[in-house]
Design an enzyme around this catalytic site. Structure first.
Site, PDB file in Angstrom:
ATOM      1  N   PRO A 144      -7.911   1.218   5.543  1.00 54.42           N
ATOM      2  CA  PRO A 144      -7.946   2.678   5.338  1.00 54.42           C
ATOM      3  C   PRO A 144      -6.521   3.231   5.373  1.00 54.42           C
ATOM      4  O   PRO A 144      -5.686   2.770   6.148  1.00 54.42           O
ATOM      5  CB  PRO A 144      -8.754   3.205   6.527  1.00 54.42           C
ATOM      6  CG  PRO A 144      -9.468   2.034   7.071  1.00 54.42           C
ATOM      7  CD  PRO A 144      -8.613   0.834   6.769  1.00 54.42           C
ATOM      8  N   CYS A 147      -2.933  10.315   3.978  1.00 53.72           N
ATOM      9  CA  CYS A 147      -1.749  10.929   3.391  1.00 53.72           C
ATOM     10  C   CYS A 147      -1.693  12.381   3.845  1.00 53.72           C
ATOM     11  O   CYS A 147      -2.719  13.070   3.828  1.00 53.72           O
ATOM     12  CB  CYS A 147      -1.860  10.851   1.870  1.00 53.72           C
ATOM     13  SG  CYS A 147      -0.530  11.683   1.003  1.00 53.72           S
ATOM     14  N   HIS A 189       2.978   3.224  -0.851  1.00 54.61           N
ATOM     15  CA  HIS A 189       2.374   4.561  -0.856  1.00 54.61           C
ATOM     16  C   HIS A 189       3.424   5.611  -1.248  1.00 54.61           C
ATOM     17  O   HIS A 189       3.171   6.465  -2.104  1.00 54.61           O
ATOM     18  CB  HIS A 189       1.811   4.834   0.550  1.00 54.61           C
ATOM     19  CG  HIS A 189       1.183   6.173   0.736  1.00 54.61           C
ATOM     20  ND1 HIS A 189      -0.145   6.344   1.023  1.00 54.61           N
ATOM     21  CD2 HIS A 189       1.710   7.422   0.689  1.00 54.61           C
ATOM     22  CE1 HIS A 189      -0.421   7.628   1.138  1.00 54.61           C
ATOM     23  NE2 HIS A 189       0.703   8.311   0.942  1.00 54.61           N
ATOM     24  N   GLU A 190       4.616   5.524  -0.656  1.00 54.95           N
ATOM     25  CA  GLU A 190       5.667   6.523  -0.944  1.00 54.95           C
ATOM     26  C   GLU A 190       6.217   6.348  -2.362  1.00 54.95           C
ATOM     27  O   GLU A 190       6.516   7.333  -3.041  1.00 54.95           O
ATOM     28  CB  GLU A 190       6.797   6.452   0.091  1.00 54.95           C
ATOM     29  CG  GLU A 190       6.367   6.643   1.540  1.00 54.95           C
ATOM     30  CD  GLU A 190       5.478   7.851   1.778  1.00 54.95           C
ATOM     31  OE1 GLU A 190       5.559   8.820   1.011  1.00 54.95           O
ATOM     32  OE2 GLU A 190       4.671   7.795   2.725  1.00 54.95           O
ATOM     33  N   HIS A 193       4.070   8.136  -4.749  1.00 55.49           N
ATOM     34  CA  HIS A 193       4.313   9.588  -4.792  1.00 55.49           C
ATOM     35  C   HIS A 193       5.412   9.923  -5.798  1.00 55.49           C
ATOM     36  O   HIS A 193       5.367  10.963  -6.447  1.00 55.49           O
ATOM     37  CB  HIS A 193       4.724  10.108  -3.415  1.00 55.49           C
ATOM     38  CG  HIS A 193       3.566  10.426  -2.510  1.00 55.49           C
ATOM     39  ND1 HIS A 193       2.548  11.276  -2.874  1.00 55.49           N
ATOM     40  CD2 HIS A 193       3.279  10.021  -1.244  1.00 55.49           C
ATOM     41  CE1 HIS A 193       1.678  11.377  -1.880  1.00 55.49           C
ATOM     42  NE2 HIS A 193       2.094  10.627  -0.876  1.00 55.49           N
TER      43      HIS A 193
HETATM   44 ZN   LIG Z   1       1.201  10.353   0.930  1.00 53.94          ZN
END
Ligand SMILES: [Zn+2]
Length: 233
Positions: A144, A147, A189-190, A193
Site C-alpha cells: 500500500p 500520497c 513515486h516522486e 509526479h
Molecule cells: Zn505523491
C-alpha cells in the site's frame, strides 16, 4: 476609499459587534491576497499542476535564490506533513525537483515486522534537481502506498525493488544514488509526479482505501480530512 474607511471606523468604534463579525466585515472590504505558489500546503489530485510533465531546471539556475527558496519550501512542507518525499508540483511549481527524507523517528510509526518486510531504512535529506531514474532490479514488490496529494487514501502499487537516481544536488553538483526497498519506492513515486503521474493511475484499483474508514464508522461520520498543518519546525 475615504467612505470605506469611515464606514469601517464607525462599525468598529460605535457598534458593539462580535469580533467575528468585525473580522468578516474587514475581510469583506480587504480580501486576502491571492495565494501564489510555492504553497505551504500540498496540491490535491485534480489540480492541473499534478498532471503536467514538469519542466527541467535550467542548469545555470540550480544555485539561484529562486531554486534554493523552492527547495527550502519543499523540505518545510515535506517535514510539516511528515512525509518521506515531495516533488515540486506538489507545492504548485512545475519543475523537475524532488526531495526525500526518511527520518529515524518515522520508525515509530511502523511495527518492526512492517519496517522489515517493506525494507524500510533511514535516508538523510536528499535533493535531486533534474533527476533521471534507472531501474537496477526489475523485481517488483507490491505494498500500500499513499500520497499527500491524495490525502486520506491509500492503494497498493507494484514498484521496482532497486533503482538509481542521477541528477544534480542543491549545490549544483552531479550526484547519483542507488536506492532499494522502500526508498526505491519513494524515488519512483516522486519521479512519477514529475511526469504528471499520480499513484492512483498505477494502483490495483480494488485496493483503494480511505485510511480513516473505521473512524468514520466509530465516530458516526464526524471525521474530517485536513489539508493544512501548522509548521512544526
Ligand atoms: Zn505523491
Amino acid at each position: 476609499m475615504f467612505l470605506v474607511q469611515v464606514t469601517r471606523r464607525n462599525i468598529s468604534n460605535s457598534v458593539p459587534v462580535a469580533s467575528s463579525f468585525g473580522r468578516w466585515y474587514r475581510d469583506f472590504w480587504q480580501p486576502a491576497p491571492a495565494n501564489e505558489p510555492p504553497y505551504d500546503h500540498v496540491t490535491q489530485i485534480g489540480d492541473p499542476v499534478l498532471r503536467k510533465k514538469a519542466d527541467p531546471v535550467p542548469p545555470e539556475m540550480a544555485k539561484s535564490p529562486e531554486v534554493q527558496y523552492l527547495i527550502k519550501s519543499m523540505v518545510n512542507v515535506m517535514r510539516k506533513f511528515s512525509c518521506v518525499g515531495l516533488a515540486a508540483p506538489q507545492i504548485g511549481i512545475s519543475l523537475r525537483i524532488l526531495v526525500m527524507e526518511f527520518k529515524e523517528k518515522l520508525k515509530d510509526e511502523y511495527t518492526s515486522a512492517e519496517y522489515k518486510i517493506k525494507e524500510m531504512e533511514t535516508l538523510p535529506l536528499t535533493v535531486f534537481i533534474n533527476p533521471e531514474l534507472k531501474v537496477l532490479n526489475y523485481e517488483k514488490k507490491t505494498f500500500p502506498e499513499a500520497c499527500q496529494s491524495v490525502r486520506g487514501y491509500s492503494g497498493e502499487v507494484a514498484r521496482y525493488s532497486e533503482v538509481l537516481l542521477r541528477g544534480v544536488d542543491e549545490n549544483g553538483s552531479e550526484k547519483e544514488l542507488a536506492l532499494k526497498g522502500w526508498n526505491a519506492r519513494i524515488a519512483q513515486h516522486e519521479m512519477d509526479h514529475l511526469d504528471g503521474i499520480v499513484y492512483t493511475d498505477l494502483m490495483k484499483r480494488n485496493t483503494f482505501t480511505c485510511t480513516c474508514w473505521q473512524a468514520v464508522n466509530e465516530k458516526r461520520g464526524r471525521v474530517s480530512i485536513f489539508f493544512h498543518k501548522k509548521m512544526i519546525n
